[in-house]
Design a protein around this motif. Structure first.
Motif, mmCIF file in Angstrom:
data_model
loop_
_atom_site.group_PDB
_atom_site.id
_atom_site.type_symbol
_atom_site.label_atom_id
_atom_site.label_comp_id
_atom_site.label_asym_id
_atom_site.label_seq_id
_atom_site.Cartn_x
_atom_site.Cartn_y
_atom_site.Cartn_z
ATOM 1 N N UNK A 1 0.750 -1.343 -0.032
ATOM 2 C CA UNK A 1 0.090 0.144 0.060
ATOM 3 C C UNK A 1 0.983 1.367 -0.001
ATOM 4 N N UNK A 2 2.119 1.295 0.518
ATOM 5 C CA UNK A 2 2.893 2.418 0.749
ATOM 6 C C UNK A 2 3.545 2.760 -0.609
ATOM 7 N N UNK A 3 3.587 1.885 -1.541
ATOM 8 C CA UNK A 3 4.098 2.184 -2.953
ATOM 9 C C UNK A 3 3.007 3.004 -3.727
ATOM 10 N N UNK B 1 0.827 4.948 -1.958
ATOM 11 C CA UNK B 1 0.632 6.324 -1.187
ATOM 12 C C UNK B 1 1.572 7.357 -1.782
ATOM 13 N N UNK B 2 2.901 6.528 -1.801
ATOM 14 C CA UNK B 2 3.831 7.535 -2.018
ATOM 15 C C UNK B 2 4.064 8.088 -3.551
ATOM 16 N N UNK B 3 3.478 7.262 -4.321
ATOM 17 C CA UNK B 3 3.232 7.596 -5.701
ATOM 18 C C UNK B 3 2.406 8.846 -5.854
ATOM 19 N N UNK B 4 1.132 8.711 -5.100
ATOM 20 C CA UNK B 4 0.031 9.873 -5.216
ATOM 21 C C UNK B 4 0.712 10.980 -4.540
ATOM 22 N N UNK B 5 1.492 10.886 -3.430
ATOM 23 C CA UNK B 5 2.023 11.978 -2.571
ATOM 24 C C UNK B 5 2.884 12.943 -3.630
ATOM 25 N N UNK C 1 -3.459 8.733 -11.251
ATOM 26 C CA UNK C 1 -3.916 7.150 -11.005
ATOM 27 C C UNK C 1 -3.204 6.415 -12.005
ATOM 28 N N UNK D 1 4.771 2.548 -11.541
ATOM 29 C CA UNK D 1 5.215 1.812 -10.255
ATOM 30 C C UNK D 1 4.299 0.592 -10.013
ATOM 31 N N UNK E 1 5.630 -3.352 -10.869
ATOM 32 C CA UNK E 1 5.857 -4.355 -9.760
ATOM 33 C C UNK E 1 5.037 -5.617 -9.845
ATOM 34 N N UNK F 1 -2.779 16.391 2.582
ATOM 35 C CA UNK F 1 -2.649 16.200 1.165
ATOM 36 C C UNK F 1 -3.451 15.163 0.500
ATOM 37 N N UNK G 1 -4.509 12.127 1.160
ATOM 38 C CA UNK G 1 -4.470 10.762 1.177
ATOM 39 C C UNK G 1 -5.547 10.198 2.152
ATOM 40 N N UNK H 1 -0.689 18.478 -4.183
ATOM 41 C CA UNK H 1 0.509 17.423 -3.771
ATOM 42 C C UNK H 1 1.923 17.933 -4.291
ATOM 43 N N UNK I 1 5.477 15.036 1.041
ATOM 44 C CA UNK I 1 5.157 14.174 2.224
ATOM 45 C C UNK I 1 6.156 12.875 2.364
ATOM 46 N N UNK J 1 6.944 9.168 4.567
ATOM 47 C CA UNK J 1 6.357 8.606 5.643
ATOM 48 C C UNK J 1 7.431 7.636 6.561
ATOM 49 N N UNK K 1 7.491 4.593 6.949
ATOM 50 C CA UNK K 1 7.974 3.261 6.203
ATOM 51 C C UNK K 1 8.901 3.722 5.095
ATOM 52 N N UNK L 1 9.810 4.010 1.470
ATOM 53 C CA UNK L 1 8.829 3.611 0.629
ATOM 54 C C UNK L 1 9.296 4.316 -0.882
ATOM 55 N N UNK M 1 10.156 3.664 -4.705
ATOM 56 C CA UNK M 1 9.411 2.754 -5.561
ATOM 57 C C UNK M 1 10.459 1.513 -5.773
ATOM 58 N N UNK N 1 10.849 -0.848 -7.781
ATOM 59 C CA UNK N 1 11.044 -1.049 -9.390
ATOM 60 C C UNK N 1 12.108 -0.168 -10.008
ATOM 61 N N UNK O 1 13.281 12.895 -2.987
ATOM 62 C CA UNK O 1 12.221 12.519 -3.884
ATOM 63 C C UNK O 1 11.185 13.789 -3.672
#
Ligand SMILES: Nc1ncnc2c1ncn2[C@@H]1O[C@H](COP(=O)(O)OP(=O)(O)O)[C@@H](O)[C@H]1O
Ligand SMILES: [Mg+2]
Lengths: 225, 246
Positions: free
Chosen positions: A120-122, A124-128, A133, A140, A144, B52, B54, B80, B85, B87, B89, B91, B93, B95, B153
Motif C-alpha cells: 500500500x505504501x508504494x 501512497x508515495x506515488x500519489x504523494x 492514477x 510503479x 511491480x 494532502x 491521502x 500534492x 510528504x 512516511x 516506512x 517507501x 519505488x 522497481x 524525492x
C-alpha cells in the motif's frame, strides 16, 4: 517396405500440411494472447478501482468465462451469434476473438491479484508526489505487478495453446483438424496412420508447451525466494 | 507576520461511524515549523494525511495559499506537488533506481525536461551525501539512506510545505541523526515550512516554532514550542511529556 508406418507423415505434402496446421494453431494462440493480455491488463486495473458497478460487471465477465466451458463459448460465437446478430466472421477470427476474451478475463484476475499485493505504501508515495492514477499504474504498480504475475501468465499461455485443440470443432484448419483429414484420407493404405499422426501432433504440442511450463516453474521458484 | 500558507478549519474525520478528528483548527505560516505531538492513536497520521488528500476528511475546510481547497482528485493532484510528504516506512519505488525515483515526479508530473530533472536530483543527492547512489536500487540501501532519498524525492518537486510522519520511527538508532539533521537544515537554510510528527522530543524542541498537541482527535494545545516544553498549558500535555522521558 514401410514396416513402421511413418511414411504416412511424409506421403504427398502431408508433413508440410501438418506444419501449416501447427502454424495456424500458433498464430491463433499468439494473437489471442496478445489481444487478451492487453485487454486483461486494462480490465485488471479497472477491477482495483473504487467504482462498485464497474467492479461488479468485470467480476461477472470473469465468472462467465470461467464457468462456461470453452467449447460452448466457441460454439456460441461460431454458430449462434452469427444467426442472431448477422455477423459472419471467418472461423479463425471467431477463434481469436473468443480466445482473446477468455484470456482477458483470466488475465484481469491475475493482474488484479498482483496489483493488490503491491504494498500500500508504494501506492501512497506515488500519489504523494502528484502522480495521476494512470501514471501510478504505468510507472510503479504495473512494473511491480509484472514480476509477480509472470508465472501465472505463462501458465495461462500454455493452457491457451492446449485449448486450441478445440478449434477443429468450428472447422478451423488447425493441426488437429489437418491430422484428422490425413488419417481419414490414408486410412486404407496406412491403417496405423492415426498412431503416427497423433504422435507427431503430441510432439508438436510438447515442444511448444514444455519450455513454457519449465519457465513458469523456474519463475515460481524464483518468486518464492 | 509571515504569509499564511495553510489553514485548517473545523476539520472532522470519521472512519465509518467512529470519529477520529474533532473540529481541528490551526494554520501555518511561511517558514514555520509545526510539531504535531500526541500519544499513539491520537490521530496525528490521519490529520497530516488529510492535508494532502491521502485521507478524505468528512467535514471542514482547507485553505492553501489563501484559496479554499475543493477536494477533487484533480485538485489534490495539483496540490500534492506543493505539499511534499515523507512516511515512516521506507517507501521508495522498488522497481526504480534512486535516480528514477527522484526524477519521476519532476518529469511526469511537472513536465520538466529529463536533463533538468537529473540536474535537480544530482544537486539534492549531493546535499544529503548520497551522490554516488544514482543507479542503485532501493533494496541495496540502508533504512537511513532510503529515508534521505525519500526526502529528496519529495523536495525535487520544490514543494512549499513538507509533511513528515514519524520518519525516523523505524530507523536503527545510528541512522536517526542523519535524517533529523537534513530536516533541520531544511528549516534553517531553506526556511522550509514543515509539519513534523515525531517521537523525538529533543528534536521537536529544537526545531519547532509551535506545537500542536493532539489527544483522542482533539487539539488540546496550540502553543509556542518554548512554552510547550517548559510549561505546557494542559495537564495531559505535561503527562505526555513526562511519559516520553525515561
Ligand atoms: N483505516 C482506518 N480505519 C479505521 N480506523 C483507523 C484507520 N486508520 C486509523 N484508524 C484509527 O484512527 C485513530 C488515529 O490513528 P492515527 O492517525 O494512525 O494515530 P497516530 O498517528 O496518532 O498514532 C486510531 O484510533 C486508529 O485506530
Ligand atoms: Mg501515526
Amino acid at each position: 517396405m514401410d514396416h513402421l508406418g511413418t511414411s504416412v507423415l511424409f506421403a504427398g505434402n502431408n508433413f508440410s500440411r501438418l506444419l501449416g496446421g501447427l502454424w495456424t494453431t500458433i498464430w491463433i494462440a499468439l494473437l489471442a494472447l496478445l489481444i487478451g493480455l492487453i485487454l486483461g491488463t486494462f480490465l485488471g486495473m479497472m477491477r482495483t478501482f473504487k467504482n462498485r458497478p464497474v467492479r461488479l460487471i468485470l467480476r461477472l465477465y470473469l465468472e462467465f468465462f470461467r464457468i462456461v466451458p470453452t467449447v460452448v463459448l466457441l460454439f456460441l460465437a461460431y454458430y449462434i451469434l452469427p444467426r442472431q446478430l448477422n455477423i459472419n466472421l471467418p472461423a479463425e477470427q471467431v477463434a481469436v476473438l473468443t480466445f482473446a476474451l477468455w484470456v482477458a478475463a483470466e488475465f484481469s484476475d491475475i493482474v488484479r491479484g498482483a496489483l493488490i499485493s503491491v504494498p500500500k505504501h508504494q501506492r501512497e508515495s506515488g500519489l504523494a508526489i502528484g502522480l495521476t492514477h494512470w501514471q501510478l499504474f504505468r510507472y510503479v504498480l504495473l512494473p511491480q505487478a509484472l514480476t509477480l504475475e509472470l508465472p501465472a501468465t505463462i501458465n495461462l499461455a500454455t493452457r491457451v495453446v492446449k485449448t486450441t485443440s478445440l478449434l477443429m470443432l468450428i472447422s478451423v484448419m488447425d493441426v488437429i483438424n489437418i491430422g484428422q483429414q490425413i488419417i481419414e484420407a490414408n486410412g486404407q493404405s496406412h491403417p496405423n496412420g492415426i498412431f503416427w499422426v497423433y504422435g507427431l501432433i503430441f510432439f508438436f504440442y510438447f515442444i511448444v508447451d514444455y519450455p513454457l511450463s519449465l519457465l513458469a516453474k523456474k519463475l515460481n521458484a524464483a518468486n518464492q525466494h | 507576520m509571515a504569509k499564511e500558507i495553510l489553514r485548517v478549519e473545523k476539520l472532522n474525520k470519521f472512519y465509518a461511524k467512529q470519529q477520529i478528528l474533532y473540529d481541528v483548527d490551526f494554520s501555518i505560516a511561511q517558514g514555520e515549523v509545526l510539531a504535531l505531538l500526541g500519544p499513539s492513536g491520537s490521530g496525528k497520521s490521519t490529520l497530516i494525511r488529510c492535508l494532502n488528500g491521502l485521507e478524505e476528511f468528512s467535514t471542514g475546510d482547507l485553505f492553501f495559499d489563501g484559496q479554499k481547497m475543493v477536494p477533487t482528485e484533480k485538485n489534490w493532484q495539483q496540490i500534492r506537488q506543493k505539499i511534499g510528504m515523507v512516511f515512516q516506512s521506507y517507501d521508495l519505488f522498488s522497481n526504480l533506481t534512486v535516480l528514477e525515483n527522484i526524477v519521476l515526479g519532476p518529469i511526469k508530473v511537472q513536465k520538466k525536461s529529463r536533463s533538468q530533472a537529473v540536474q535537480i536530483a544530482t544537486r539534492l543527492l549531493k546535499r544529503v551525501g548520497l551522490a554516488d547512489y544514482l543507479q542503485t536500487y532501493p533494496r541495496q540501501l540502508s533504512g537511513g539512506q532510503k529515508q534521505r532519498i525519500a526526502i529528496v524525492r519529495a523536495l525535487a518537486l520544490h514543494p512549499e510545505v513538507m509533511l513528515f510522519d514519524e520518519v525516523t520511527a523505524s530507523l536503527d538508532p545510528e541512522m536517526v541523526r542523519g535524517v533529523l539533521e537534513i530536516i533541520k537544515e531544511l528549516s534553517e537554510k531553506d526556511n522550509m515550512t514543515m509539519i513534523i510528527v515525531t517521537h523525538e522530543m529533543n528534536f521537536a524542541e529544537q526545531i519547532a516554532d509551535r506545537v500542536l498537541f493532539l489527544e483522542d482527535g482533539h487539539i488540546l494545545e496550540n502553543t509556542p514550542s518554548k512554552q510547550f516544553f517548559v510549561n505546557s498549558q494542559t495537564e495531559r500535555a505535561r503527562e505526555f511529556l513526562e511519559s516520553m522521558k525515561f
